[in-house]
Structure formats: structure tokens, C-alpha cells
Design a protein around this motif. Structure first.
Motif, short mmCIF file in Angstrom:
data_model
loop_
_atom_site.label_atom_id
_atom_site.label_comp_id
_atom_site.label_asym_id
_atom_site.label_seq_id
_atom_site.Cartn_x
_atom_site.Cartn_y
_atom_site.Cartn_z
N PRO A 34 0.79 -1.23 0.00
CA PRO A 34 0.00 0.00 0.00
C PRO A 34 0.82 1.27 0.00
O PRO A 34 0.37 2.30 -0.46
CB PRO A 34 -0.82 -0.13 1.30
CG PRO A 34 -0.89 -1.59 1.57
CD PRO A 34 0.41 -2.15 1.07
N ALA A 37 1.11 2.47 -3.28
CA ALA A 37 -0.16 2.63 -3.98
C ALA A 37 -0.40 4.10 -4.30
O ALA A 37 0.29 4.99 -3.81
CB ALA A 37 -1.30 2.08 -3.12
N VAL A 39 -2.32 7.76 -4.50
CA VAL A 39 -3.05 8.64 -3.60
C VAL A 39 -4.07 9.41 -4.43
O VAL A 39 -3.73 10.01 -5.45
CB VAL A 39 -2.10 9.63 -2.90
CG1 VAL A 39 -2.89 10.59 -2.01
CG2 VAL A 39 -1.08 8.88 -2.07
N ARG A 40 -5.31 9.38 -4.00
CA ARG A 40 -6.37 10.10 -4.70
C ARG A 40 -6.32 11.56 -4.27
O ARG A 40 -6.37 11.86 -3.07
CB ARG A 40 -7.72 9.46 -4.40
CG ARG A 40 -7.76 7.98 -4.76
CD ARG A 40 -9.08 7.32 -4.38
NE ARG A 40 -9.37 7.37 -2.96
CZ ARG A 40 -8.87 6.53 -2.07
NH1 ARG A 40 -8.02 5.59 -2.44
NH2 ARG A 40 -9.21 6.63 -0.79
N SER A 53 2.48 8.27 -3.65
CA SER A 53 2.91 8.64 -2.31
C SER A 53 4.35 8.21 -2.09
O SER A 53 4.77 7.17 -2.59
CB SER A 53 2.02 7.97 -1.28
OG SER A 53 2.49 8.18 0.03
N ASP A 136 -4.90 5.56 6.16
CA ASP A 136 -5.59 4.33 6.51
C ASP A 136 -5.07 3.80 7.84
O ASP A 136 -4.23 4.42 8.50
CB ASP A 136 -5.47 3.30 5.39
CG ASP A 136 -4.05 2.80 5.16
OD1 ASP A 136 -3.18 3.03 6.04
OD2 ASP A 136 -3.79 2.20 4.10
N GLU A 140 -0.82 4.70 6.04
CA GLU A 140 -0.47 5.03 4.67
C GLU A 140 -1.39 6.13 4.15
O GLU A 140 -2.60 6.11 4.37
CB GLU A 140 -0.61 3.80 3.76
CG GLU A 140 0.05 2.53 4.29
CD GLU A 140 1.56 2.62 4.35
OE1 GLU A 140 2.12 3.63 3.86
OE2 GLU A 140 2.19 1.69 4.87
N GLU A 142 -3.78 7.86 1.78
CA GLU A 142 -4.62 7.31 0.71
C GLU A 142 -5.39 8.38 -0.05
O GLU A 142 -5.79 8.14 -1.20
CB GLU A 142 -5.58 6.27 1.27
CG GLU A 142 -6.61 6.80 2.26
CD GLU A 142 -7.61 5.72 2.68
OE1 GLU A 142 -7.27 4.52 2.53
OE2 GLU A 142 -8.71 6.07 3.13
N ASP A 531 -15.55 8.84 -2.52
CA ASP A 531 -14.23 8.31 -2.19
C ASP A 531 -14.26 7.62 -0.83
O ASP A 531 -13.70 6.54 -0.65
CB ASP A 531 -13.20 9.44 -2.20
CG ASP A 531 -11.77 8.91 -2.17
OD1 ASP A 531 -11.40 8.18 -3.11
OD2 ASP A 531 -11.05 9.21 -1.21
N ALA A 535 -14.09 3.30 -0.01
CA ALA A 535 -13.05 2.76 0.87
C ALA A 535 -13.63 1.99 2.05
O ALA A 535 -12.89 1.27 2.73
CB ALA A 535 -12.17 3.89 1.39
#
Length: 554
Positions: A34, A37, A39-40, A53, A136, A140, A142, A531, A535
Motif C-alpha cells: 500500500p 499505492a 493517492v487520490r 505517495s 488508513d 499510509e 490514501e 471516495d 473505501a
């Protein structure tokens, strides 16, 4: 005696030998971890984007293989600074850090943590510029919601004092005896204009004699326009702490922090003035405020409007001694949360509106304005102000439904109509599900040129004069905050019909308290709901929300 691993003095990491096969496994783990992963990223007036990220490599290695001993862990705050620095073209900020961003609030959530920052320059906040970072449960990053502003050049020093600015504004706005409030954002601010960044003095003010016309005002503090008013926004939003009720019916003085009326109830028990005067209205106010606060506490675990057990202060029977020649929609026929003064007021009622303290949805509506002021603090103008009203309607309706179920829980303020307004056939002050069916006061009173309907139910129905170029003033309801809220009201009501009250209210509360900016508009609100939903909630709920917004042109 086991062999000692070599370790340099002061070194914080101890290395272990890792076989080649583990290196292959590690590369696979890193690619899927993650921390690597996307990032929005959400920014006002722009479509959502995906950014990378900064990876927490030492933590990943330690977690996967124990490769490092005590790997230094970066704080969430540092992760945000590094993320902005790595994407400076997106955020328009060269060197983020505590000299550019001020961490205002950290909130633990059911899924992790959110951090709220405000942008600063030379220690002065930039008006409307914020960033919310969503982490999260593993720490992390997100998602990010941002209204940061790229400043072309830092402003100079203030050339007039706050007192001088206040005196100028009081005179220009026609206050006879101006009273200064204590808004959470009052003080020196930086605003970004077409001519570049400049300083303004911001303060909350109202008429001291009758508490009318509460406003947030910004006055240029420097430059060629110093002393001129830059903006003005009306503030009429028309638990472990105590609930204290005052009665203002015995005086012409409007309640204020110094004099709120006669104290008649404290936590439901009569005070000395309550022994001399029948506290019927005060008891209704206490009961409704108790229910509103209990709804937030039992449903969301929120202790009072500020989340920290603040006492609830309210004055009832406001304006009872006022002349009946005053504006029929003035202080006598109004209920409001007076944010800078940290108190609720409930008018005595008149020929067309009344019974405010008995209407739980209206009391919970005003209570929610206080919650908004302690969380997202949505600017009370245009679409952000309409969202403020929408959330107050939404949670007001939910609180009344919780304690007093009805056939149509989407109707707001049905108990408050009197006289000609009650005869008009309108079901209440507002109909969230069918905004066209909300109270059309102009038409009900037979006034010429009355609008076709009270509120728009679709983006295409928003009047052009209430669009992006609207300038907020007292005459246009701060660019239609009580008008435009019909659009998100209908969107969320349709989603509730599909997914139920509980799931939508849980989601709306998390978005309000953790993800909305002060300047969030309808599109940003939709994006944050979706969003957060994707999640943490079932796909059916997210689809219902998407369809609700699509049905109103969003």
C-alpha cells in the motif's frame, strides 16, 4: 556466546543477511505494498487525479522481513510535507513544512486518521486555503482534499490596525452600535486577488442594540485599497457540558455573551428566575437541545457540538418585546446559531413563524450549524454555504426521525408555520426530497413576481445570478445559501431511499468531520462522499449516492 552483529555507534538500524530468493520476494511485496499505492487527490474546480505517495521503504522492509531493527518511522505530518514537495507543480508549493502549513487538527477515525492543515505565509493564514490528508489504519496516505493557493508574491505588512478596520467597516455598513464577536478565523488574513496577495483584517460584527445583521467582514489592511471592504458574509444561519437556558422576553436587549436574558434553567432544573417566571418555552428548548446532543452522542460518539463537551447556551423568547412593525422574518420569527458568540437564539414567534423550540428538526438544524462550525467550518456563502444549510437540514431531519418518526421525515419545520404560511398548503419550511415543494413564501403571501418554485432540484435550475460570479450580500442570501441547498438535499434524499438512513448518515458524518474543506462546493462534496464510500462501504451504497447526484446534474 552468540556472535555480535556489527553496529556503528549511534546507528539506529541493524542489518541482517537476506538470501537472493528473499530479494525476489521483496520486490514483489514492494510492488504490491500500500505504501507504493496511488493517492487520490481532490482539488476544487478540477477533476480528481491520482498521484504517487513517497514509499516508507524502511518500514516495509521491517514489516516484511525484519530487515531493519528499529527503523525510524516518519510521522503522518512529515509524510504530507514530502508528498506535497514531490508534487509541487500540482499544489503550487515549493517548500512545504511548518512554515507553509499549520497542522490544526488530527482526528482518529474508524478507518485510520485525518489531518487538517491551513496554509500560512509569514505566520499569517491564507484565507480559504486548506489541505486534508486521509490515512488508513496502516498509516499510509490514501487521499488528499486540497484548496491550497499558489501565491505569486508574499504580502507586506498591515498599514492599518484591526481597530481602525473595525471602525471603518462599522461606519460603512451602517451599524449604530457595532459589537465585535470572536470568530475562530478572525484576525489578519492573506487573500489572493487579481492584483496579487494582500492582507485583510477579518472580524465578526453585529448590531449591539438588537444583535441583528451578524456578519463576517474582511477589510483591506494594506495597499491602495486599504480601509475598503473586501468581502462581507451574513452569519445568520437562520454531552458532558451543561445546558443553560435564558429567557429574553423581559427585555428589549438581544442576547449577547454579557447579557443573555434571565437564567431560568440549568440542566433542566429551575434557577431563581425560573421560580418567578413559568419556564415553559425554556423547558421545550432544553428538551430539544438535549435530544439533538443525544442524537450526536449516541449515533456518532460526539460529545456536544465541539466534540469536547462544551456547554449549550440558549436564549428563548427573543424579540417578544419588539415592535410588531419590524420585519416579519426578523429576530422574533427566527432561530439561529450565533457562531462567534457561541450561543443559540430562538425567537418568540410571530404571525407567520413560531414554535421553534418545539420543532426538533429546527433545533437539531441549528445544532448542526454549530457542529459544522467546529469541523469543516464551511464558508457561509454560495455553494459552501448551501452545503452548510444542506448538512443542517440532513442531520436535523435524521435527529427528528430518530426520536419522533413520521410518515415523511424529509419535511423540515412543519411545526413552525403559522397564519398565511400555514394556509398556503406548503408541507413545511423545506422538502428535502422534492425541493420544488418547499415553502414558497413569496407566492404564499401573494407577492408579485414570485418565483415559480422555492428551491431548485437540479443544477440546471440554479438562477444565473447565483452562479460562480455571484457576489455575496445581505440582499441575495449570501448568494442563495437557503436556495441552492435544494440540490444536495434531493441528491442525498434519493440515496437514503435506496440505502437507508443509517448508512448514509454515518457516511455523511465522516465526510463532514474529516474531509470537507471550508470552500468545498457540490462537486467536491460528491467526490468526498464517493471516495470515502468506496473505501469503507458496500458497492450498492456507493452506487445509490452516485445515482442520487447524477439525478440532480452532478
Amino acid at each position: 556466546m552468540p556472535p555480535q552483529q556489527s553496529r556503528a555507534s549511534g546507528d539506529s538500524m541493524a542489518f541482517k543477511k537476506v538470501p537472493f530468493t528473499s530479494i525476489i520476494a521483496l520486490s514483489i511485496a514492494l510492488s504490491a505494498h500500500p505504501a507504493l499505492a496511488s493517492v487520490r487527490v481532490f482539488q476544487l474546480k478540477q477533476p480528481p487525479t491520482i498521484l504517487k505517495s513517497p514509499p516508507q521503504i524502511p518500514q516495509i522492509l521491517s514489516r516484511v522481513f525484519g530487515l531493519f531493527g528499529n527503523a525510524p518511522k516518519r510521522s503522518e505530518e512529515q509524510i504530507v510535507y514530502e508528498f506535497i514537495a514531490d508534487n509541487k507543480l500540482t499544489f503550487g508549493m515549493e517548500n512545504p513544512g511548518d512554515q507553509k502549513l499549520s497542522l490544526k487538527k488530527i482526528r482518529q477515525t474508524s478507518r485510520g486518521k485525518t489531518l487538517r492543515f491551513t496554509q500560512i505565509e509569514k505566520g499569517i493564514p491564507v484565507s480559504g486555503a486548506e489541505l486534508i490528508a486521509v490515512f488508513d489504519a496502516n498509516g499510509e496516505l490514501e487521499a488528499v482534499n486540497s484548496s491550497l493557493i499558489s501565491l505569486s508574491s508574499p504580502p507586506g505588512a498591515a498599514e492599518i490596525t484591526r481597530e481602525e478596520a473595525f471602525a471603518i467597516a462599522s461606519r460603512e455598513l451602517g451599524y449604530e452600535n457595532a459589537e465585535l464577536g470572536e470568530g475562530s478565523k478572525d484576525g489578519l488574513q492573506i487573500v489572493n486577488t487579481a492584483d496579487g496577495a494582500t492582507l485583510v483584517w477579518q472580524f465578526s460584527v453585529r448590531e449591539g442594540a438588537d444583535a441583528s445583521r451578524p456578519m463576517q467582514v474582511q477589510v483591506f489592511a494594506a495597499g491602495a485599497k486599504k480601509g475598503e471592504i473586501f468581502s462581507k458574509i451574513s452569519l445568520e444561519s437562520g454531552i458532558s457540558g451543561d445546558i443553560v437556558i435564558y429567557d429574553a422576553s423581559v427585555t428589549l436587549i438581544i442576547p449577547n455573551p454579557i447579557y443573555k436574558g434571565l437564567k431560568v434553567l440549568k440542566n433542566g432544573k429551575r434557577r431563581w428566575a425560573g421560580l418567578l417566571k413559568k419556564p415553559a418555552e425554556a423547558k421545550l428548548a432544553h428538551a430539544s437541545l438535549q435530544k439533538a446532543s443525544d442524537y450526536y452522542l449516541s449515533t456518532f460518539g460526539r460529545d456536544s457540538f465541539d466534540g469536547n463537551g462544551a456547554s449549550l447556551i440558549a436564549s428563548v423568547n427573543v424579540g417578544r418585546k419588539f415592535s410588531r412593525l419590524l420585519d416579519p422574518f426578523g429576530m422574533r420569527q427566527n432561530a439561529a446559531w450565533m457562531g462567534p458568540w457561541k450561543m443559540f437564539i430562538f425567537g418568540a414567534g410571530g404571525s407567520m413563524l413560531g414554535n421553534f423550540t418545539k420543532a426538533l428538526d429546527v433545533v437539531a438544524h441549528e445544532y448542526t450549524h454549530a457542529v459544522v462550525g467546529s469541523t469543516a467550518d464551511l464558508t457561509y456563502a454560495g455553494q459552501p454555504g448551501a452545503l452548510n444549510e444542506h448538512l443542517a437540514d440532513l442531520f436535523g431531519a435524521a435527529a427528528e426521525r430518530h426520536f419522533e418518526p413520521s410518515a415523511n421525515p424529509f419535511i423540515i419545520g412543519e411545526k413552525c408555520l403559522r397564519g398565511e404560511l400555514k394556509k398556503s398548503g406548503a408541507p413545511g419550511l423545506r422538502d428535502m426530497l422534492d425541493p420544488h415543494n418547499s415553502l414558497n413564501a413569496e407566492r404564499a403571501l401573494g407577492r408579485p413576481n414570485a418565483p415559480e418554485f422555492a428551491q431548485p432540484a437540479h443544477m440546471a435550475e440554479i438562477p444565473r445570478e447565483m452562479g460562480p460570479d455571484c457576489v455575496s450580500n445581505e440582499g441575495n442570501d449570501n448568494c442563495g445559501v437557503h436556495l441552492l441547498n435544494g440540490v444536495p438535499n434531493r441528491a442525498l434524499s434519493l440515496a437514503i431511499l435506496e440505502s437507508g438512513w443509517e448508512s448514509i448518515m454515518d457516511l455523511a458524518y465522516r465526510v463532514l468531520t474529516n474531509r470537507l474543506l471550508a470552500s468545498s462546493d457540490f462537486e467536491n462534496y460528491r467526490d468526498q462522499l464517493l471516495d470515502e464510500c468506496q473505501a469503507s462501504m458496500p458497492n450498492d451504497t456507493c452506487e445509490a449516492i452516485a445515482q442520487g447526484f447524477e439525478s440532480v446534474g452532478l
